[in-house]
Motif scaffolding. Structure first.
Motif, short mmCIF file in Angstrom:
data_model
loop_
_atom_site.label_atom_id
_atom_site.label_comp_id
_atom_site.label_asym_id
_atom_site.label_seq_id
_atom_site.Cartn_x
_atom_site.Cartn_y
_atom_site.Cartn_z
N LEU A 1 14.50 -0.70 -5.22
CA LEU A 1 14.95 0.89 -3.96
C LEU A 1 14.01 1.20 -3.01
O LEU A 1 15.08 0.63 -2.19
CB LEU A 1 16.16 1.23 -4.66
N VAL A 2 13.19 1.61 -3.93
CA VAL A 2 12.55 1.47 -3.11
C VAL A 2 11.44 0.54 -1.93
O VAL A 2 10.99 1.21 -1.06
CB VAL A 2 11.15 2.48 -3.66
N ARG A 3 11.45 -0.15 -2.39
CA ARG A 3 10.89 -1.32 -1.60
C ARG A 3 11.51 -1.97 -0.53
O ARG A 3 11.53 -2.15 0.63
CB ARG A 3 10.67 -3.01 -2.49
N VAL A 4 12.78 -1.73 -0.42
CA VAL A 4 13.88 -1.91 -0.03
C VAL A 4 13.74 -0.88 1.10
O VAL A 4 14.28 -1.39 2.52
CB VAL A 4 15.65 -1.91 -0.46
N MET B 1 1.96 2.49 5.53
CA MET B 1 1.50 2.14 4.50
C MET B 1 0.04 2.25 3.96
O MET B 1 -1.00 2.50 3.58
CB MET B 1 0.43 1.46 5.59
N GLY B 2 0.53 3.76 3.67
CA GLY B 2 -0.52 4.61 2.51
C GLY B 2 -1.63 5.37 3.42
O GLY B 2 -2.60 5.46 2.84
N GLN B 3 -1.42 5.64 5.18
CA GLN B 3 -2.82 5.78 5.87
C GLN B 3 -2.28 7.03 6.45
O GLN B 3 -1.53 7.57 6.87
CB GLN B 3 -3.20 4.69 6.59
N PRO B 4 -3.19 8.14 6.41
CA PRO B 4 -2.69 8.97 7.43
C PRO B 4 -2.80 8.76 8.54
O PRO B 4 -3.38 8.23 9.64
CB PRO B 4 -4.39 10.06 7.10
N SER C 1 1.09 -1.07 -0.33
CA SER C 1 -0.04 -0.10 -0.45
C SER C 1 0.63 1.25 -0.25
O SER C 1 -0.05 2.65 -0.34
CB SER C 1 -0.72 -0.10 0.87
N ASN C 2 1.95 0.72 0.28
CA ASN C 2 2.99 3.00 0.16
C ASN C 2 2.93 2.73 -0.72
O ASN C 2 2.25 2.73 -2.00
CB ASN C 2 4.28 2.10 0.25
N VAL C 3 2.48 4.68 -0.87
CA VAL C 3 1.72 5.75 -1.95
C VAL C 3 3.98 5.76 -2.71
O VAL C 3 3.47 5.79 -4.27
CB VAL C 3 1.22 6.62 -1.27
N ASP C 4 4.38 5.49 -1.93
CA ASP C 4 6.10 5.77 -2.65
C ASP C 4 6.30 4.72 -3.95
O ASP C 4 6.51 5.18 -4.67
CB ASP C 4 7.33 6.50 -2.50
N LEU C 5 6.28 2.97 -3.13
CA LEU C 5 6.17 2.62 -4.54
C LEU C 5 4.46 2.52 -5.14
O LEU C 5 4.94 1.89 -6.39
CB LEU C 5 6.10 1.25 -3.21
N ARG C 6 3.50 2.96 -5.23
CA ARG C 6 2.91 3.40 -5.98
C ARG C 6 3.58 3.94 -6.96
O ARG C 6 3.13 3.79 -8.47
CB ARG C 6 1.12 3.65 -5.96
N ALA C 7 3.56 4.98 -7.13
CA ALA C 7 4.99 6.01 -7.72
C ALA C 7 5.73 5.59 -8.92
O ALA C 7 6.16 5.51 -9.61
CB ALA C 7 5.20 7.43 -7.05
N ALA C 8 6.05 4.84 -7.87
CA ALA C 8 7.85 3.65 -8.47
C ALA C 8 7.31 2.82 -9.81
O ALA C 8 7.91 3.00 -10.65
CB ALA C 8 8.47 3.21 -7.76
N GLN C 9 5.77 2.31 -9.03
CA GLN C 9 5.52 1.16 -10.08
C GLN C 9 4.54 1.40 -11.26
O GLN C 9 5.03 1.27 -12.49
CB GLN C 9 4.05 0.36 -9.63
N ALA C 10 4.17 3.16 -11.62
CA ALA C 10 3.42 4.01 -12.50
C ALA C 10 4.69 4.04 -12.94
O ALA C 10 4.68 4.87 -14.49
CB ALA C 10 3.13 4.99 -11.64
N ASN C 11 5.70 4.79 -12.70
CA ASN C 11 6.36 5.02 -13.52
C ASN C 11 7.84 4.00 -14.19
O ASN C 11 8.22 4.81 -15.77
CB ASN C 11 8.09 5.66 -12.74
#
Length: 470
Positions: free
Chosen positions: A171-174, A257-260, A78-88
């Motif tokens: 690297l983001v996953r790490v 975990m993508g939550q506020p 759920s991490n937002v940085d990982l979502r961005a990395a996947q979109a990239n």
């Protein structure tokens, strides 16, 4: 005769298509630091705290903590940085697909119609030209032979860039795995230190109560009460920062975990047990670490892309040859699709940029960019080696400090146990017994702080080793 010429041209073009790509073929340069013997052996540090066993992908499972496993799995999902990395990465996939389409035939269709009258004076005529409807329609197909590999080098560069983006995603996953483990460790260590601090305050309150009784009987001066009360307030002053540290760690876990932050899991605040690693850290050797770290792989792929770009620019020094064909119909609407308006064409097309200096400048710029990428690759290797050695060295020092503090704690506990027995037997006073208990709890607090440092250094070591992706 026309068909024979076409066949000859096609045969010549097919033979030319076998030409090799211009520019250097990529391989890791022999002088790259990753090939140095010192970068492929055992680590200098950590001989007493690590083994040469390979690091598992899911290193956090070595702690054998189901809650930590669940938190990291949720963060990786759920991490937002990982979502961005996947979109990239998806963007890079699209760019690579676009580069590959250059190897396919291109087709263009066009159609137009208009009602027109020519200018009589434009052709030095004094008679008004007729008005009529004109149309144009047709299809043009062309195929770039890519004789000198400009397109193929472009695909090679795009593919290497895509692999660099994959490494950046890894690297983001790490980092997400390490940040989640560190936040959970901070939360649990803060809970552990709070428990010990509460016990210290309870002992200090007992001492203050005993001091008041002794003062009431004239056995101690009045300032001893102020001294004991000050010690209690000093301990209470440490409660708020520890509570804040624990809550802030819960906030970090929520955002990872993508939550506020307000959606943090309150049940996590019940953790009071530090993470415990029951085995030595499996590190492997430097070669395994360098092959595992995503930032090393990303830097190497960027070097490959920069090398391929030299070929892209070098290909511009040579002619670009295409095979083209078109069919269509152009003329007056009254003669639509008649032999008078139908047309076709087939044959090679050659384009050649003769501005050589500009092209050579771009080739030199690409070569310089390749040297920049090699320097960045070497720098990344050096950084990885330094980070791993430093982390192992810090972990070894922190573990040695913890072990010595645990020995001191055990000695203080033994003294406390013997003093308690003497107090119950009436051989020592209450103050002596409370002082022994206070000394033991102070040693427990020192151990708790050192344990937090050990956990932090463990996670830093796992991060430096590049674990956390498959």
């Amino acid at each position: 005769m026309v068909s024979l010429r076409v066949m000859c041209v096609a045969a010549v073009c097919a033979a030319l298509a076998a030409c090799a790509e211009v520019g250097p073929d990529y391989k890791v340069p022999p002088q790259a630091l990753i090939n140095a013997p010192a970068a492929n052996g055992a680590f200098v540090s950590g001989a007493s705290v690590a083994t040469n066993a390979p690091l598992p992908d899911h290193w956090w499972r070595l702690y054998d903590d189901p809650i930590l496993n669940r938190l990291i799995e949720k963060a990786l999902a759920s991490n937002v940085d990982l979502r961005a990395a996947q979109a990239n990465l998806e963007r890079s996939d699209a760019l690579l697909a676009a580069a590959r389409t250059a190897r396919e035939p291109s087709a263009v269709a066009d159609a137009s119609t208009y009602y027109t009258q020519q200018s009589a004076e434009a052709v030095l005529s004094h008679v008004q030209p007729p008005r009529h409807e004109v149309y144009n329609m047709g299809i043009t197909i062309s195929y770039d032979l890519d004789l000198f590999g400009g397109i193929r080098r472009g695909i090679e560069a795009a593919s290497a860039n895509r692999e660099a983006v994959v490494a950046a995603r890894d690297l983001v996953r790490v980092n997400v795995a390490a940040q989640t483990a560190r936040a959970y460790s901070d939360l649990c260590n803060a809970g552990n230190q709070l428990d010990i601090l509460q016990q210290q305050i309870a002992v200090q309150q007992k001492r203050l109560a005993l001091t008041r009784q002794m003062f009431a009987h004239g056995r101690v001066p009045s300032f001893t009460q102020d001294r004991d009360q000050g010690a209690i307030e000093n301990s209470r002053a440490q409660l708020a920062p520890l509570e804040a540290r624990k809550l802030n760690a819960a906030f970090r876990l929520a955002t990872l975990m993508g939550q506020p932050p307000e959606a943090y899991d309150e049940s996590l605040l019940a953790c009071h047990t530090p993470l415990a690693l029951k085995t030595l850290i499996p590190t492997g050797d430097a070669r395994a670490m360098l092959s595992r770290r995503p930032d090393i792989r990303a830097a190497e792929r960027q070097l490959a892309a920069a090398t391929a770009e030299i070929g892209v620019q070098t290909a511009a020094l040579y002619p670009d040859i295409k095979i083209g064909a078109s069919i269509g119909s152009t003329g007056a609407a009254a003669s639509f699709l008649t032999p008078l308006t139908n047309r076709f064409a087939i044959g090679p097309m050659v384009s050649w940029d003769l501005h050589r200096n500009a092209i050579r400048d771009r080739v030199e710029a690409a070569r310089a960019e390749s040297r920049v990428s090699l320097a960045h690759f070497d720098s990344t290797v050096l950084t990885a080696l330094r980070e791993t050695e430093t982390s192992l060295d810090n972990y070894g020092a922190a573990l040695d400090r913890l072990q010595r503090l645990e020995s001191a704690r055990d000695a203080a506990r033994s003294v406390n146990d013997r003093t308690s027995e003497l107090w119950r037997g009436g051989k020592v006073g209450g103050l002596e017994a409370l002082d022994a208990q206070r000394t033991w709890l102070a040693a427990e607090n020192a151990v708790a702080v050192a344990q937090a440092d050990v956990n932090n250094d463990q996670i830093s070591t796992f991060l430096a080793l590049g674990g956390g992706w498959q």
